[in-house]
Design an enzyme around this catalytic site. Sequence first.
Site, short mmCIF file in Angstrom:
data_model
loop_
_atom_site.label_atom_id
_atom_site.label_comp_id
_atom_site.label_asym_id
_atom_site.label_seq_id
_atom_site.Cartn_x
_atom_site.Cartn_y
_atom_site.Cartn_z
CG ASN A 20 14.97 3.11 34.69
OD1 ASN A 20 15.06 2.02 34.15
ND2 ASN A 20 14.69 3.24 35.98
CB CYS A 21 14.47 6.24 29.14
SG CYS A 21 14.29 7.40 27.81
N PRO A 22 16.31 8.83 30.37
CG PRO A 22 16.87 11.11 30.07
CD PRO A 22 16.08 10.16 30.97
CG ASP A 47 15.11 1.76 30.14
OD1 ASP A 47 14.03 1.21 29.87
OD2 ASP A 47 15.23 3.00 30.23
CB SER A 49 13.05 2.73 26.76
OG SER A 49 14.13 3.21 27.51
#
Length: 84
Positions: A20-22, A47, A49
């Site tokens: 997941n981000c980042p 993810d 994002s």
Amino acid sequence: MTDTDSTLTADAVLDASGLNCPEPVMMLHQYVRDLSAGGLLKVIATDPSTRRDIPKFCVFLGHELVEQQEQSGTYLYWIRKKLD
């Protein structure tokens, strides 16, 4: 949707599935750094994002986002490293 897998041959593959981000973009920085100028990197991510972050990464650093696809919750990107 195009059949990019058969027309583009990646010089390296970054599998950021499950991250997941980042983390995907942080890993992308390292992979692009190690790639030769003009090289093609395929990124696999899960993810959502990354749909925002990876295109912005390319614009900000001058790399070319050659193609992006979504397949059943998996996001695929082909990034060509800028020429030095």
